[in-house]
Design an enzyme around this catalytic site. Structure first.
Site, PDB file in Angstrom:
ATOM      1  N   SER A   1       0.844  -1.187   0.000  1.00 28.65           N
ATOM      2  CA  SER A   1       0.000   0.000   0.000  1.00 28.65           C
ATOM      3  C   SER A   1       0.885   1.244   0.000  1.00 28.65           C
ATOM      4  O   SER A   1       1.704   1.418  -0.894  1.00 28.65           O
ATOM      5  CB  SER A   1      -0.962  -0.041   1.191  1.00 28.65           C
ATOM      6  OG  SER A   1      -1.976   0.919   1.052  1.00 28.65           O
TER       7      SER A   1
ATOM      8  N   GLU B   1      -8.908  -5.070  -4.811  1.00 23.63           N
ATOM      9  CA  GLU B   1      -8.327  -4.053  -3.942  1.00 23.63           C
ATOM     10  C   GLU B   1      -9.382  -3.180  -3.269  1.00 23.63           C
ATOM     11  O   GLU B   1      -9.387  -3.003  -2.047  1.00 23.63           O
ATOM     12  CB  GLU B   1      -7.385  -3.148  -4.753  1.00 23.63           C
ATOM     13  CG  GLU B   1      -6.125  -3.795  -5.250  1.00 23.63           C
ATOM     14  CD  GLU B   1      -5.038  -3.882  -4.201  1.00 23.63           C
ATOM     15  OE1 GLU B   1      -5.283  -3.488  -3.040  1.00 23.63           O
ATOM     16  OE2 GLU B   1      -3.937  -4.345  -4.543  1.00 23.63           O
TER      17      GLU B   1
ATOM     18  N   HIS C   1      -7.661  -5.548  -0.555  1.00 24.72           N
ATOM     19  CA  HIS C   1      -6.434  -4.829  -0.227  1.00 24.72           C
ATOM     20  C   HIS C   1      -5.844  -5.361   1.075  1.00 24.72           C
ATOM     21  O   HIS C   1      -6.561  -5.569   2.054  1.00 24.72           O
ATOM     22  CB  HIS C   1      -6.776  -3.343  -0.072  1.00 24.72           C
ATOM     23  CG  HIS C   1      -5.611  -2.447   0.151  1.00 24.72           C
ATOM     24  ND1 HIS C   1      -4.658  -2.226  -0.813  1.00 24.72           N
ATOM     25  CD2 HIS C   1      -5.250  -1.685   1.226  1.00 24.72           C
ATOM     26  CE1 HIS C   1      -3.761  -1.366  -0.349  1.00 24.72           C
ATOM     27  NE2 HIS C   1      -4.091  -1.028   0.885  1.00 24.72           N
TER      28      HIS C   1
END
Length: 597
Positions: A238, A370, A455
């Site tokens: 991330s 995600e 995610h």
């Protein structure tokens, strides 16, 4: 109904810096007992560590820079002062200042309140259990990983990541690092560019500079732990993945690392004008630019800002000048500045396309779903009760919006960068998509639909660690364990083979499907999934934001203009080259009020 807080805990854990940190205990891990066999001599002095999980040796909370406090706030990090005697590296260092997550901070701060300490620049080292006289030397030194945690560059903590399984399974050394976050990590203001400031100080990129300094510390000291300073792999997820990209393009990081892995990162950055100018200036700044924040403080305090007064403000006071963390702790503020010294002035996709970056063997990847993690908390898409997500309002519309959001993430974070880097450095770029979605479905929650391959879900697989307390028990069950462990074993093997050989190939023992470089033999990325999901395999599906915009405009499965416009605006929020003004002028958005965020 104990399941409700457990689901919320599991999801907010995911939403933090990556599956491990958000709903944690208010008590930090206790220091372990010193192990005499771990005594090592560093540039600054001797340290002793402990025996951690799986029998690996660990050294916690070693300072890699002077505390960035007082006159050193908003300055480039400086090497730490030497110490006398033997330093016990048994307890993790403090988290850097941030907004506490829903579970609160370890200093007793409640969720949503400031937590952490500015004296936070430390690393943790995990290494195989070498005897003092058996620490590898010369060519026998082990590859080194440096992990950069995520959290939007405004929350997160290195201590929640335990790489012991990766260390023991593949005979590598892993360093996890803290770095300054939020306005302490990224802040540019004219008053801080006075006499005696350096180009690094004036850049505003203090978080980036902390990572460069951590790599310098690795170069100086990792041989004492048996690590090879000439074989360092940086990896992060991330915002951590985005920070890996910043190190790839930073001239100051040249030669400090030798391979890279970008997990769900991007090429986001801001201009100096966006970082500093008032929002209503002719060249407008961000709504939370330093100009806006300092003006807010001057209004509230009734005094003029000076370098001394700004550096004297308590961290909590600075954090409270910012809005927009929305319960997640993540601040909506400018960060990663194209200052022309620490980072290039040009947009990073142009820097990659021109080959003006640190060219090393690199893996880039995203997760198939995600954006479902973030959508699952959005009442426009999901029915909630007491802020707990239950199920999608319209499962088909939910999946469709997630497809466009996640595909644009892949376009910007994988396909575009991989193509540019492949053209510049040849076939030493690999891409993946993580597809595993065999989550539990307790009670009436359909987690495979609500989250899918969301995610941050790949992080436990990379570290080989699914023991995440109650949150882990809620997400993972015994039925999925055999396939889950097999996939994790394969992923760790690929990552380790990149570190050892500069090519993930077929993994460490040569038993995995071949991971072909980007653009070779008609393939572009490796799908990471269990046999039930089709297995590990090469596929070729590439996206561009322009093509996705056109697809969304014509997609007959999107049922109304409001949903179509929100999909388009979601892509614009992620794509620097797709101005929101252009999207607002498209037929589905004309007359449609913009949602916050």
């Amino acid at each position: 109904m104990r399941a409700r807080p457990r689901l919320r805990a599991a999801l907010c854990v995911l939403l933090s810096s990556g599956l491990l940190a958000a709903c944690r205990s208010p008590d930090p891990p206790l220091p372990g007992a010193a192990e005499p066999a771990t005594r090592r001599s560093l540039l600054e002095g001797d340290v002793v560590g402990l025996v951690a999980s799986r029998g690996v040796h660990a050294w916690r909370g070693i300072p890699f820079a002077e505390p960035p406090v007082g006159p050193l706030r908003w300055r480039a990090p400086r090497p730490p002062e030497p110490w006398d005697g033997v330093r016990e590296a048994l307890a993790f260092g403090s988290a850097c200042p941030q907004i506490a997550l829903p579970g609160g901070g370890w200093d007793g701060a409640k969720g949503g309140e400031p937590t952490g300490d500015e004296d936070c620049l430390s690393v943790n080292v995990f290494a195989p259990a070498f005897a003092p006289d058996g620490v590898p030397r010369g060519r026998k030194r082990r590859p080194v990983f440096l992990w950069i945690h995520g959290g939007g560059n405004s929350i997160g903590d290195a201590l929640v990541y335990d790489p012991s399984h990766l260390v023991r399974s593949h005979d590598v050394i892993v360093v996890t690092t803290q770095y300054r976050l939020g306005p302490f990590g990224w802040f540019r203001h004219a008053s801080l560019r006075g006499e005696g400031s350096t180009a690094e100080d004036r850049s505003g990129n203090y978080g980036t500079l902390d990572l460069v300094r951590a790599l310098q510390w690795v170069r100086e000291n990792i041989a004492a732990f048996g690590g090879d300073p000439r074989n360092v792999t940086i990896f992060g997820e991330s915002a951590g993945g985005t920070n890996v990209y910043t190190l790839l393009v930073s001239p100051l990081a040249r030669g400090l690392f030798h391979r890279a892995v970008v997990q769900s990162g991007g090429l986001h950055s801001h201009t100096p004008a966006e970082a500093e100018n008032p929002h209503d200036a002719p060249e407008p700044g961000h709504r939370a630019s330093s100009g806006e924040i300092v003006a807010r403080w001057e209004r509230e305090s009734g005094s003029e800002a000076t370098p001394e007064s700004l550096r004297a403000l308590p961290p909590a006071r600075i954090l409270k000048l910012y809005d927009g963390h929305g319960g997640t702790g993540m601040l909506d503020m400018p960060q990663i500045f194209r200052d022309g010294f620490v980072l290039p002035e040009d947009p990073f996709h142009e820097v990659l396309a021109d080959g003006r970056y640190n060219q090393v063997p690199t893996i880039v990847g995203t997760n198939r779903d995600e954006t479902k993690l973030f959508m699952s908390f959005d009442p426009r898409w999901v029915r909630t009760i007491f802020r707990i997500p239950l199920w999608p309002r319209d499962a088909q519309a939910y999946d469709r919006a997630a497809y466009y959001g996640s595909s644009s993430w892949k376009a910007l974070g994988v396909d575009g960068p991989a193509e540019a880097m492949r053209n510049a450095q040849g076939p030493s770029v690999w891409a993946y998509r993580f597809d595993w979605d065999e989550l539990r479905s307790p009670l009436w929650w359909d987690l495979p639909t609500l989250l899918g391959a969301a995610h941050a879900l790949e992080i436990p697989f990379v570290f080989g660690r699914f023991e995440l307390g109650r949150a882990g028990g809620f997400l993972f069950d015994a039925e999925s364990e055999p396939g889950r462990v097999e996939l994790s074993t394969g992923m760790m093997s690929y990552w380790a083979q990149l570190a050892w050989q500069g090519d993930p190939g077929r993994g460490r023992d040569g038993s995995l499907p071949p991971w072909k470089p980007w653009g070779v033999d008609g393939g572009s990325f490796l799908v990471l999934d269990t046999d039930d999901g089709g297995g590990i395999r090469m596929e070729d599906e590439r996206f561009s934001v322009e093509a996705l915009v056109q697809e969304a405009l014509e997609d007959p499965r999107i049922r109304d203009d409001a949903a179509r416009c929100e999909i388009l605006r979601g892509m614009a929020r992620r794509a620097p080259g797709l101005p929101m003004e252009r999207v607002d002028a498209m037929p589905p958005c004309v007359g449609t009020p913009a949602a916050d965020g």
